[in-house]
Design a protein around this motif. Structure first.
Motif, PDB file in Angstrom:
ATOM      1  N   THR A 153      -4.182  16.818   0.715  1.00 53.45           N
ATOM      2  CA  THR A 153      -5.143  16.595   1.796  1.00 53.45           C
ATOM      3  C   THR A 153      -4.659  15.492   2.722  1.00 53.45           C
ATOM      4  OG1 THR A 153      -6.971  17.244   0.350  1.00 53.45           O
ATOM      5  CG2 THR A 153      -7.539  16.011   2.339  1.00 53.45           C
ATOM      6  N   PHE A 154      -4.093  14.438   2.117  1.00 52.66           N
ATOM      7  CA  PHE A 154      -3.554  13.342   2.935  1.00 52.66           C
ATOM      8  C   PHE A 154      -2.488  13.888   3.885  1.00 52.66           C
ATOM      9  CE2 PHE A 154      -0.226  10.308   3.878  1.00 52.66           C
ATOM     10  CZ  PHE A 154      -0.928   9.189   4.309  1.00 52.66           C
ATOM     11  N   TYR A 155      -1.548  14.651   3.354  1.00 55.50           N
ATOM     12  CA  TYR A 155      -0.437  15.144   4.166  1.00 55.50           C
ATOM     13  C   TYR A 155      -0.859  16.230   5.151  1.00 55.50           C
ATOM     14  CZ  TYR A 155       2.845  12.374   1.499  1.00 55.50           C
ATOM     15  OH  TYR A 155       3.534  11.316   0.945  1.00 55.50           O
ATOM     16  N   TYR A 156      -2.049  16.767   4.969  1.00 54.81           N
ATOM     17  CA  TYR A 156      -2.580  17.702   5.954  1.00 54.81           C
ATOM     18  C   TYR A 156      -2.924  16.966   7.245  1.00 54.81           C
ATOM     19  CZ  TYR A 156      -5.744  21.011   8.231  1.00 54.81           C
ATOM     20  OH  TYR A 156      -6.348  21.842   9.146  1.00 54.81           O
ATOM     21  N   TYR A 157      -3.387  15.710   7.091  1.00 56.28           N
ATOM     22  CA  TYR A 157      -3.808  14.917   8.246  1.00 56.28           C
ATOM     23  C   TYR A 157      -2.730  13.964   8.752  1.00 56.28           C
ATOM     24  CZ  TYR A 157      -8.515  16.602   7.289  1.00 56.28           C
ATOM     25  OH  TYR A 157      -9.605  17.401   7.104  1.00 56.28           O
ATOM     26  N   PHE A 158      -1.900  13.464   7.853  1.00 60.59           N
ATOM     27  CA  PHE A 158      -0.888  12.469   8.237  1.00 60.59           C
ATOM     28  C   PHE A 158       0.445  12.776   7.560  1.00 60.59           C
ATOM     29  CE2 PHE A 158      -5.026  10.316   8.359  1.00 60.59           C
ATOM     30  CZ  PHE A 158      -5.049   9.879   9.675  1.00 60.59           C
ATOM     31  N   LYS A 159       1.530  12.610   8.303  1.00 65.09           N
ATOM     32  CA  LYS A 159       2.852  12.869   7.749  1.00 65.09           C
ATOM     33  C   LYS A 159       3.348  11.728   6.875  1.00 65.09           C
ATOM     34  CE  LYS A 159       4.298  15.700  11.696  1.00 65.09           C
ATOM     35  NZ  LYS A 159       5.252  15.818  12.832  1.00 65.09           N
ATOM     36  N   SER A 160       2.850  10.508   7.130  1.00 65.04           N
ATOM     37  CA  SER A 160       3.336   9.341   6.408  1.00 65.04           C
ATOM     38  C   SER A 160       2.368   8.185   6.544  1.00 65.04           C
ATOM     39  CB  SER A 160       4.700   8.916   6.964  1.00 65.04           C
ATOM     40  OG  SER A 160       4.552   8.488   8.311  1.00 65.04           O
ATOM     41  N   ALA A 179      -9.383   6.979  -1.207  1.00 66.27           N
ATOM     42  CA  ALA A 179     -10.160   7.932  -0.414  1.00 66.27           C
ATOM     43  C   ALA A 179     -10.782   9.034  -1.266  1.00 66.27           C
ATOM     44  CB  ALA A 179      -9.273   8.554   0.667  1.00 66.27           C
ATOM     45  N   GLY A 180     -10.313   9.139  -2.511  1.00 65.21           N
ATOM     46  CA  GLY A 180     -10.845  10.163  -3.409  1.00 65.21           C
ATOM     47  C   GLY A 180     -10.474  11.570  -2.979  1.00 65.21           C
ATOM     48  N   ILE A 181      -9.217  11.738  -2.571  1.00 58.28           N
ATOM     49  CA  ILE A 181      -8.758  13.043  -2.092  1.00 58.28           C
ATOM     50  C   ILE A 181      -7.477  13.443  -2.816  1.00 58.28           C
ATOM     51  CG2 ILE A 181      -9.754  12.775   0.205  1.00 58.28           C
ATOM     52  CD1 ILE A 181      -6.947  11.959   1.179  1.00 58.28           C
ATOM     53  N   THR A 236       0.834  -1.200   0.000  1.00 57.91           N
ATOM     54  CA  THR A 236       0.000   0.000   0.000  1.00 57.91           C
ATOM     55  C   THR A 236       0.870   1.252   0.000  1.00 57.91           C
ATOM     56  OG1 THR A 236      -1.770  -1.118   1.226  1.00 57.91           O
ATOM     57  CG2 THR A 236      -1.776   1.285   1.242  1.00 57.91           C
ATOM     58  N   SER A 237       0.628   2.124  -0.953  1.00 61.31           N
ATOM     59  CA  SER A 237       1.374   3.386  -1.031  1.00 61.31           C
ATOM     60  C   SER A 237       0.464   4.540  -0.631  1.00 61.31           C
ATOM     61  CB  SER A 237       1.872   3.610  -2.461  1.00 61.31           C
ATOM     62  OG  SER A 237       0.767   3.761  -3.343  1.00 61.31           O
ATOM     63  N   VAL A 238       1.073   5.677  -0.367  1.00 58.51           N
ATOM     64  CA  VAL A 238       0.278   6.866  -0.071  1.00 58.51           C
ATOM     65  C   VAL A 238      -0.610   7.194  -1.267  1.00 58.51           C
ATOM     66  CG1 VAL A 238       0.369   9.358   0.336  1.00 58.51           C
ATOM     67  CG2 VAL A 238       1.906   7.822   1.594  1.00 58.51           C
ATOM     68  N   ASP A 239      -0.081   7.020  -2.475  1.00 58.02           N
ATOM     69  CA  ASP A 239      -0.861   7.302  -3.684  1.00 58.02           C
ATOM     70  C   ASP A 239      -2.107   6.421  -3.749  1.00 58.02           C
ATOM     71  OD1 ASP A 239       0.786   9.291  -4.620  1.00 58.02           O
ATOM     72  OD2 ASP A 239       2.023   7.946  -5.834  1.00 58.02           O
ATOM     73  N   SER A 240      -1.964   5.141  -3.375  1.00 62.39           N
ATOM     74  CA  SER A 240      -3.119   4.252  -3.436  1.00 62.39           C
ATOM     75  C   SER A 240      -4.157   4.629  -2.377  1.00 62.39           C
ATOM     76  CB  SER A 240      -2.683   2.791  -3.263  1.00 62.39           C
ATOM     77  OG  SER A 240      -2.069   2.577  -2.006  1.00 62.39           O
ATOM     78  N   ILE A 241      -3.691   5.092  -1.234  1.00 59.02           N
ATOM     79  CA  ILE A 241      -4.627   5.546  -0.196  1.00 59.02           C
ATOM     80  C   ILE A 241      -5.376   6.785  -0.680  1.00 59.02           C
ATOM     81  CG2 ILE A 241      -4.830   6.496   2.138  1.00 59.02           C
ATOM     82  CD1 ILE A 241      -2.362   4.836   2.908  1.00 59.02           C
ATOM     83  N   VAL A 242      -4.647   7.688  -1.316  1.00 62.85           N
ATOM     84  CA  VAL A 242      -5.249   8.912  -1.842  1.00 62.85           C
ATOM     85  C   VAL A 242      -6.314   8.595  -2.885  1.00 62.85           C
ATOM     86  CG1 VAL A 242      -4.770  10.909  -3.311  1.00 62.85           C
ATOM     87  CG2 VAL A 242      -3.284  10.413  -1.360  1.00 62.85           C
ATOM     88  N   ARG A 243      -5.992   7.671  -3.794  1.00 63.21           N
ATOM     89  CA  ARG A 243      -6.965   7.291  -4.830  1.00 63.21           C
ATOM     90  C   ARG A 243      -8.192   6.642  -4.212  1.00 63.21           C
ATOM     91  NH1 ARG A 243      -2.250   5.635  -7.554  1.00 63.21           N
ATOM     92  NH2 ARG A 243      -2.610   3.469  -6.924  1.00 63.21           N
TER      93      ARG A 243
END
Length: 212
Positions: free
Chosen positions: A46-53, A40-42, A31-38
């Motif tokens: 936005t991801f890095y606003y809530y989580f650093k990693s 979550a549809g964000i 699982t990558s940050v990119d896959s989480i972003v996709r």
């Protein structure tokens, strides 16, 4: 078109939910940050606003799991219809059910690279569950089924010992060795509490090992 504005709490929860599903489906490493972003549809920002990693997401999910276990245990501990032995067994069974539901997350915490996070989670577990179980033990003292001078210290020692012995798979127990140590732990708890021999070891053993 009206733009939907979500509260920070809702947005953060959606990110955690998306990450949790991906961790279970394809594993933490895949699982990558990119896959989480996709998922979550964000936007990535936005991801890095809530989580650093991604590691911080895993830590948040671990805290979420612990909070769920604590909440369920507190409900059982507060049940006026249950005796101390019944409460103790029910709390352990409830913990196991919650852990089984989040098995993928637990396995991720056991990975060597997540050792620091796992140890921090163990500390939080001891601190959070200690007072709950101590109250149950004190109830047992009042009922005359337990004889424990210092309930909080006693349960914290038991919790810390069990988490170290069975967590992280550092001892590589075989199923038979694990079962033997589970049984030894139950007998130790029974004797430490000053309970009548066999008063709850069988019931608690079935709860932990998933037997009927």
């Amino acid at each position: 078109m009206v733009r939907t504005v979500k509260t920070p709490e809702v947005r953060r929860a959606e990110i955690l939910q998306a990450a949790s599903e991906l961790f279970q489906e394809i594993g933490y490493e895949s699982t990558s940050v990119d896959s989480i972003v996709r998922s979550a549809g964000i936007a990535k920002g936005t991801f890095y606003y809530y989580f650093k990693s991604k590691d911080e997401v895993l830590a948040a999910l671990a805290q979420q799991l612990c909070a769920k276990m604590v909440a369920r245990s507190q409900i059982i501990a507060d049940d006026p219809q249950l005796g101390a032995i019944e409460k103790f067994c029910a709390i352990i069974a409830s913990q196991n059910q919650t852990v089984e539901a989040g098995q993928a997350l637990v396995e991720d915490l056991h990975r060597p690279e997540n050792r620091a996070l796992h140890e921090r989670s163990n500390i939080e577990t001891v601190l959070a569950f200690g007072p709950i179980l101590a109250a149950v033990v004190e109830q047992g003292n009042q009922e005359g089924v337990f004889q424990v001078d210092d309930p909080l210290s006693t349960v914290q020692f038991i919790l810390a010992g069990s988490l170290f012995l069975f967590g992280h798979q550092m001892f590589s127990w075989t199923p038979e060795e694990q079962a033997a140590r589970m049984q030894a732990m139950l007998l130790l708890i029974e004797r430490t509490f000053g309970a009548v021999a066999g008063s709850f070891a069988t019931v608690l053993g079935a709860s932990i090992q998933g037997e009927e």
